[in-house]
Design a protein around this motif. Structure first.
Motif, mmCIF file in Angstrom:
data_model
loop_
_atom_site.group_PDB
_atom_site.id
_atom_site.type_symbol
_atom_site.label_atom_id
_atom_site.label_comp_id
_atom_site.label_asym_id
_atom_site.label_seq_id
_atom_site.Cartn_x
_atom_site.Cartn_y
_atom_site.Cartn_z
ATOM 1 N N ILE A 231 -5.180 -3.211 -3.159
ATOM 2 C CA ILE A 231 -4.373 -2.845 -1.997
ATOM 3 C C ILE A 231 -2.912 -3.199 -2.251
ATOM 4 N N TYR A 232 -2.031 -2.228 -1.999
ATOM 5 C CA TYR A 232 -0.586 -2.428 -2.088
ATOM 6 C C TYR A 232 0.030 -2.258 -0.700
ATOM 7 N N ARG A 233 0.985 -3.144 -0.381
ATOM 8 C CA ARG A 233 1.702 -3.016 0.891
ATOM 9 C C ARG A 233 3.186 -3.275 0.667
ATOM 10 N N GLY A 234 4.012 -2.496 1.339
ATOM 11 C CA GLY A 234 5.452 -2.706 1.280
ATOM 12 C C GLY A 234 5.872 -3.870 2.158
ATOM 13 N N GLY A 235 6.701 -4.733 1.638
ATOM 14 C CA GLY A 235 7.176 -5.870 2.411
ATOM 15 C C GLY A 235 8.106 -5.477 3.542
ATOM 16 N N ARG A 236 8.642 -4.251 3.477
ATOM 17 C CA ARG A 236 9.535 -3.748 4.535
ATOM 18 C C ARG A 236 8.965 -2.453 5.135
ATOM 19 N N SER A 237 7.654 -2.345 5.138
ATOM 20 C CA SER A 237 6.996 -1.170 5.704
ATOM 21 C C SER A 237 7.076 -1.208 7.232
ATOM 22 N N TYR A 238 6.445 -0.224 7.878
ATOM 23 C CA TYR A 238 6.423 -0.186 9.338
ATOM 24 C C TYR A 238 5.615 -1.375 9.874
ATOM 25 N N PRO A 239 6.033 -1.963 10.981
ATOM 26 C CA PRO A 239 5.309 -3.121 11.534
ATOM 27 C C PRO A 239 3.820 -2.849 11.746
ATOM 28 N N SER A 240 3.474 -1.651 12.219
ATOM 29 C CA SER A 240 2.063 -1.341 12.474
ATOM 30 C C SER A 240 1.256 -1.362 11.174
ATOM 31 N N ILE A 241 1.862 -0.896 10.076
ATOM 32 C CA ILE A 241 1.170 -0.899 8.792
ATOM 33 C C ILE A 241 1.023 -2.317 8.262
ATOM 34 N N MET A 242 2.065 -3.114 8.411
ATOM 35 C CA MET A 242 1.980 -4.504 7.947
ATOM 36 C C MET A 242 0.920 -5.269 8.728
ATOM 37 N N THR A 243 0.921 -5.107 10.042
ATOM 38 C CA THR A 243 -0.066 -5.799 10.881
ATOM 39 C C THR A 243 -1.476 -5.348 10.550
ATOM 40 N N SER A 244 -1.661 -4.044 10.431
ATOM 41 C CA SER A 244 -2.977 -3.473 10.146
ATOM 42 C C SER A 244 -3.506 -3.954 8.799
ATOM 43 N N ASN A 245 -2.657 -3.975 7.777
ATOM 44 C CA ASN A 245 -3.085 -4.427 6.452
ATOM 45 C C ASN A 245 -3.424 -5.908 6.441
ATOM 46 N N GLU A 246 -2.643 -6.706 7.169
ATOM 47 C CA GLU A 246 -2.922 -8.141 7.215
ATOM 48 C C GLU A 246 -4.270 -8.413 7.888
ATOM 49 N N LYS A 247 -4.559 -7.705 8.968
ATOM 50 C CA LYS A 247 -5.861 -7.861 9.635
ATOM 51 C C LYS A 247 -6.993 -7.415 8.715
ATOM 52 N N PHE A 248 -6.743 -6.362 7.974
ATOM 53 C CA PHE A 248 -7.753 -5.811 7.080
ATOM 54 C C PHE A 248 -8.055 -6.782 5.940
ATOM 55 N N ILE A 249 -7.015 -7.309 5.312
ATOM 56 C CA ILE A 249 -7.236 -8.209 4.185
ATOM 57 C C ILE A 249 -7.885 -9.504 4.651
ATOM 58 N N THR A 259 -10.407 -9.463 -3.467
ATOM 59 C CA THR A 259 -9.676 -8.187 -3.445
ATOM 60 C C THR A 259 -8.197 -8.399 -3.778
ATOM 61 N N PRO A 260 -7.670 -7.743 -4.820
ATOM 62 C CA PRO A 260 -6.242 -7.873 -5.146
ATOM 63 C C PRO A 260 -5.372 -7.262 -4.043
ATOM 64 N N TYR A 261 -4.397 -8.015 -3.594
ATOM 65 C CA TYR A 261 -3.519 -7.590 -2.504
ATOM 66 C C TYR A 261 -2.081 -7.830 -2.954
ATOM 67 N N HIS A 262 -1.380 -6.752 -3.277
ATOM 68 C CA HIS A 262 -0.019 -6.840 -3.806
ATOM 69 C C HIS A 262 0.991 -6.472 -2.721
ATOM 70 N N ILE A 263 1.889 -7.384 -2.429
ATOM 71 C CA ILE A 263 2.961 -7.106 -1.471
ATOM 72 C C ILE A 263 4.253 -6.918 -2.255
ATOM 73 N N GLN A 264 4.812 -5.721 -2.176
ATOM 74 C CA GLN A 264 6.078 -5.433 -2.834
ATOM 75 C C GLN A 264 7.191 -5.679 -1.809
ATOM 76 N N GLU A 265 7.774 -6.853 -1.889
ATOM 77 C CA GLU A 265 8.610 -7.371 -0.817
ATOM 78 C C GLU A 265 9.792 -6.473 -0.449
ATOM 79 N N LYS A 266 10.369 -5.772 -1.416
ATOM 80 C CA LYS A 266 11.583 -4.997 -1.159
ATOM 81 C C LYS A 266 11.315 -3.541 -0.783
ATOM 82 N N LYS A 267 10.072 -3.153 -0.754
ATOM 83 C CA LYS A 267 9.743 -1.739 -0.576
ATOM 84 C C LYS A 267 9.503 -1.372 0.884
ATOM 85 N N LYS A 268 10.087 -0.231 1.295
ATOM 86 C CA LYS A 268 9.771 0.388 2.583
ATOM 87 C C LYS A 268 8.577 1.324 2.390
#
Length: 311
Positions: A231-249, A259-268
């Motif tokens: 799973i990859y998530r942008g560190g500057r993605s939409y709040p709903s996506i960040m919240t949803s991914n955090e609940k999921f992981i 499960t590998p969970y990569h947060i790309q901090e600078k990415k929208k």
């Protein structure tokens, strides 16, 4: 030759060299080399129905077929109501040059289709690939389902909730799941919080029924026998996506704590997928390495979590 003519000649040669270098660079980026890959575009995987037009997919494959290649099926994003497979051809070219058979699908969009019809089409594309990909050099036993944004929701839902493959009369053929800034992993929670008015595009897709929202939410279908994920998530993605991914992981810890969970901090959100337009992006190597380990028994570490800084 005068000094002025010499300077002009040297400038012309420099310009030609720079043009060649630029052309070669753009050729690499656009995947226009026909020597190493084959492209099979606009193949019908689902005939037209009463209300939904035919659905197509495109295949990008390495020319060398000494051994079957791993397969990735990509489901594009677009808020469940937009987007098309042709926008991602460049990524297909890059993956094929890295030894992966890459399949990009279209699927019916809202308001023409509800989420479950999109999921059904996604499952049908996987079934088609399972039955046909060997002739394109792909390994039908090594099919990975990937998606960005809304496509990530569909990839997760189809891979985790086995009803979609059961309805097609087959066992779940997905070897692994690759989620790229996936939306809708907790669609129920999002729609309950937002309380959209009737006619909203999300309600057109997911209906007005909270019970249906739960059925549409991958978070509520997790189980121990589901395919492994990265799973990859942008560190500057939409709040709903960040919240949803955090609940999921967090929920995954009960079923798949490694499960590998990569947060790309600078990415929208959008750059999370457009980064793959760059053939040298580091995510390619990470994903190839992860796929290579799928199916190999090894101890899992608790709560693997990686913050990937930079590109």
């Amino acid at each position: 030759m005068t000094r002025h003519q010499q300077i002009k000649s040297e400038a012309r040669v420099t310009l030609i060299v720079l043009t060649i270098i630029l052309g070669a660079f753009l050729l690499t980026l656009s995947g226009c080399s026909f020597k190493r890959i084959t492209r099979s575009k606009d193949i019908v995987y689902q005939p037209a129905g009463k209300s939904i037009p035919e659905q197509q997919l495109s295949i990008f494959a390495p020319k060398k077929k000494k051994k079957p290649h791993d397969v990735i099926i990509f489901v594009h994003g677009g808020n469940w109501n937009s987007g098309k497979k042709s926008q991602y051809n460049i990524i297909g070219n890059h993956w094929a040059k890295k030894g992966v058979v890459y399949v990009i699908i279209d699927y019916p969009l809202s308001p023409l289709a509800k989420y479950d019809e999109m999921a059904e089409s996604t499952a049908r594309s996987v079934k088609w690939v399972k039955e046909n990909i060997a002739q394109y050099g792909g390994n039908p036993e090594r099919i990975f389902l990937s998606g960005h944004s809304a496509g990530g929701h569909l990839a997760a839902l189809v891979s985790i909730d086995d009803q979609y493959f059961q309805n097609l009369g087959i066992e779940n053929p997905v070897a692994g799941i690759i989620l790229i800034d996936a939306a809708g992993l907790d669609m129920y929670g999002y729609l309950m919080d937002e309380k959209f008015p009737p006619g909203n595009t999300y309600l057109n897709t997911f209906t007005n029924n909270p019970g249906t929202w739960k059925k549409a939410t991958p978070l509520y279908h997790l189980h121990k026998n589901m395919p492994p994920m990265i799973i990859y998530r942008g560190g500057r993605s939409y709040p709903s996506i960040m919240t949803s991914n955090e609940k999921f992981i967090k929920a995954l810890q009960q079923y798949a704590p490694g499960t590998p969970y990569h947060i790309q901090e600078k990415k929208k959100h959008i750059p999370m997928i457009t980064q793959f337009f760059n053939p040298w992006n580091g995510r390619y190597g990470e994903i190839v390495e992860w796929m290579g380990g799928v199916g190999i028994k090894k101890p899992l570490r608790e709560g693997v979590r990686d913050a990937a800084i930079g590109n």
